[in-house]
Design a protein around this motif. Structure first.
Motif, mmCIF file in Angstrom:
data_model
loop_
_atom_site.group_PDB
_atom_site.id
_atom_site.type_symbol
_atom_site.label_atom_id
_atom_site.label_comp_id
_atom_site.label_asym_id
_atom_site.label_seq_id
_atom_site.Cartn_x
_atom_site.Cartn_y
_atom_site.Cartn_z
ATOM 1 N N THR A 47 0.837 -1.197 0.000
ATOM 2 C CA THR A 47 0.000 0.000 0.000
ATOM 3 C C THR A 47 0.872 1.247 0.000
ATOM 4 O O THR A 47 2.082 1.169 0.204
ATOM 5 N N GLN A 48 0.224 2.374 -0.261
ATOM 6 C CA GLN A 48 0.913 3.669 -0.286
ATOM 7 C C GLN A 48 0.346 4.542 0.817
ATOM 8 O O GLN A 48 -0.871 4.637 0.973
ATOM 9 N N GLY A 64 3.930 -2.676 3.352
ATOM 10 C CA GLY A 64 2.872 -3.673 3.434
ATOM 11 C C GLY A 64 1.886 -3.399 4.552
ATOM 12 O O GLY A 64 2.248 -2.880 5.607
ATOM 13 N N GLU A 65 0.642 -3.773 4.313
ATOM 14 C CA GLU A 65 -0.404 -3.518 5.306
ATOM 15 C C GLU A 65 -0.154 -4.225 6.635
ATOM 16 O O GLU A 65 -0.602 -3.741 7.677
ATOM 17 N N GLN A 66 0.556 -5.346 6.620
ATOM 18 C CA GLN A 66 0.779 -6.066 7.868
ATOM 19 C C GLN A 66 1.683 -5.296 8.826
ATOM 20 O O GLN A 66 1.803 -5.653 9.997
ATOM 21 N N LEU A 67 2.302 -4.232 8.355
ATOM 22 C CA LEU A 67 3.141 -3.386 9.205
ATOM 23 C C LEU A 67 2.361 -2.244 9.831
ATOM 24 O O LEU A 67 2.934 -1.426 10.555
ATOM 25 N N LEU A 68 1.052 -2.194 9.583
ATOM 26 C CA LEU A 68 0.228 -1.063 9.997
ATOM 27 C C LEU A 68 -0.801 -1.456 11.035
ATOM 28 O O LEU A 68 -1.223 -2.605 11.109
ATOM 29 N N THR A 69 -1.198 -0.473 11.836
ATOM 30 C CA THR A 69 -2.324 -0.604 12.757
ATOM 31 C C THR A 69 -3.371 0.420 12.344
ATOM 32 O O THR A 69 -3.050 1.594 12.154
ATOM 33 N N VAL A 70 -4.609 -0.025 12.189
ATOM 34 C CA VAL A 70 -5.684 0.888 11.805
ATOM 35 C C VAL A 70 -6.079 1.728 13.006
ATOM 36 O O VAL A 70 -6.370 1.199 14.087
ATOM 37 N N GLU A 71 -6.085 3.038 12.824
ATOM 38 C CA GLU A 71 -6.483 3.964 13.885
ATOM 39 C C GLU A 71 -7.940 4.395 13.731
ATOM 40 O O GLU A 71 -8.650 4.555 14.722
ATOM 41 N N TRP A 97 20.287 9.049 -4.923
ATOM 42 C CA TRP A 97 20.690 7.713 -4.445
ATOM 43 C C TRP A 97 20.590 7.732 -2.916
ATOM 44 O O TRP A 97 21.555 8.033 -2.220
ATOM 45 N N PRO A 98 19.403 7.386 -2.373
ATOM 46 C CA PRO A 98 19.199 7.507 -0.925
ATOM 47 C C PRO A 98 19.738 6.350 -0.095
ATOM 48 O O PRO A 98 19.603 6.351 1.116
ATOM 49 N N LEU A 99 20.354 5.349 -0.724
ATOM 50 C CA LEU A 99 20.804 4.121 -0.056
ATOM 51 C C LEU A 99 19.592 3.298 0.370
ATOM 52 O O LEU A 99 18.520 3.417 -0.209
ATOM 53 N N GLU A 100 19.739 2.464 1.388
ATOM 54 C CA GLU A 100 18.669 1.542 1.775
ATOM 55 C C GLU A 100 17.505 2.268 2.462
ATOM 56 O O GLU A 100 17.714 3.230 3.200
ATOM 57 N N LEU A 101 16.299 1.761 2.255
ATOM 58 C CA LEU A 101 15.130 2.295 2.954
ATOM 59 C C LEU A 101 15.033 1.757 4.377
ATOM 60 O O LEU A 101 14.368 2.362 5.224
ATOM 61 N N VAL A 102 15.667 0.610 4.628
ATOM 62 C CA VAL A 102 15.652 0.033 5.970
ATOM 63 C C VAL A 102 17.030 0.184 6.602
ATOM 64 O O VAL A 102 18.053 0.227 5.905
ATOM 65 N N ARG A 106 20.449 -6.577 6.570
ATOM 66 C CA ARG A 106 20.850 -7.942 6.931
ATOM 67 C C ARG A 106 19.787 -8.647 7.756
ATOM 68 O O ARG A 106 19.805 -9.867 7.894
ATOM 69 N N TRP A 107 18.854 -7.875 8.316
ATOM 70 C CA TRP A 107 17.751 -8.495 9.058
ATOM 71 C C TRP A 107 16.714 -9.094 8.122
ATOM 72 O O TRP A 107 15.776 -9.728 8.557
ATOM 73 N N GLY A 108 16.888 -8.866 6.840
ATOM 74 C CA GLY A 108 15.940 -9.393 5.869
ATOM 75 C C GLY A 108 14.947 -8.336 5.436
ATOM 76 O O GLY A 108 14.950 -7.207 5.923
ATOM 77 N N PRO A 109 14.083 -8.688 4.484
ATOM 78 C CA PRO A 109 13.126 -7.714 3.937
ATOM 79 C C PRO A 109 12.094 -7.272 4.965
ATOM 80 O O PRO A 109 11.793 -7.987 5.915
ATOM 81 N N LEU A 110 11.568 -6.085 4.753
ATOM 82 C CA LEU A 110 10.516 -5.539 5.603
ATOM 83 C C LEU A 110 9.268 -5.415 4.742
ATOM 84 O O LEU A 110 9.052 -4.400 4.077
ATOM 85 N N SER A 111 8.504 -6.510 4.700
ATOM 86 C CA SER A 111 7.271 -6.527 3.910
ATOM 87 C C SER A 111 7.574 -6.113 2.475
ATOM 88 O O SER A 111 8.536 -6.584 1.883
#
Length: 199
Positions: A47-48, A64-71, A97-102, A106-111
């Motif tokens: 999602t955006q 990803g939506e699983q990273l969100l809490t609906v308020e 070139w902003p480098l990584e978003l996370v 090394r912890w793996g992908p974030l959704s």
């Protein structure tokens, strides 16, 4: 699939928020501003989001939506606010070139947060002056929302292949981020048309 309709107010889970290199400013109101077509994509929870302060867009991020809490259910469709921020600003068409978003890949992908270091194209401006940008990816799966840029369309050292601009993954970055290249003038009108169509 993505299920939260545009206008839903959300917060980002604390464990996910800690991993973001470009989190929303504290106190901003986060709203879903996803394209309605994403609600019909069974394979992706992507999602955006936009962040608002006093009604102005000050942040954008795609995850990803699983990273969100609906308020709250919210109301209306704030996507037009994102659209209004497209195609504006003195840094339009810069490649950054902003480098990584996370913070630690090394912890793996974030959704569905975009992975890896890559060039991003500035496609707009949020209130306060930060840059709105979309990532460049290999031109392997072009769609309506991934306009193609030929090798000669990206004026950047080391640019040597065709790429696609991923408009479904818009993020905002600090205006202090320097340019590493630009989109060639001949390609700008076509990309601007794609922005207006998608947003």
């Amino acid at each position: 699939m993505a299920t939260l309709p545009p206008g839903t107010e959300v917060s980002i889970r604390t464990d996910a928020l800690r991993r973001l290199n470009f989190p929303p400013p504290k106190g901003s109101v986060l709203l879903v501003a996803v394209h309605e077509g994403a609600l019909l994509a069974p394979a992706s929870p992507h999602t955006q989001l936009i962040g608002l302060r006093h009604g102005d867009v000050i942040w954008a991020g795609a995850l990803g939506e699983q990273l969100l809490t609906v308020e709250s259910d919210g109301g209306g469709d704030p996507r037009q606010l994102l659209g209004d921020a497209m195609g504006t600003g003195p840094r339009l068409w810069d490649v950054v070139w902003p480098l990584e978003l996370v913070t630690d890949s090394r912890w793996g992908p974030l959704s569905t947060v975009y992975q890896g270091e890559r060039p991003w194209v500035v496609i707009g401006l949020v209130s306060g002056g930060d840059l709105l940008a979309a990532p460049l990816n290999d031109a392997a799966n072009p769609k309506r929302y991934t306009p193609i840029l030929a090798q000669e369309d990206v004026l950047m050292p080391g640019s040597s292949k065709e790429s696609q601009l991923e408009l479904a993954h818009v993020w905002s970055f600090p205006q202090s981020l320097g340019a590493v290249g630009s989109v060639a003038p001949a390609a700008r009108g076509r990309i601007l048309e794609a922005l207006r169509s998608y947003f």
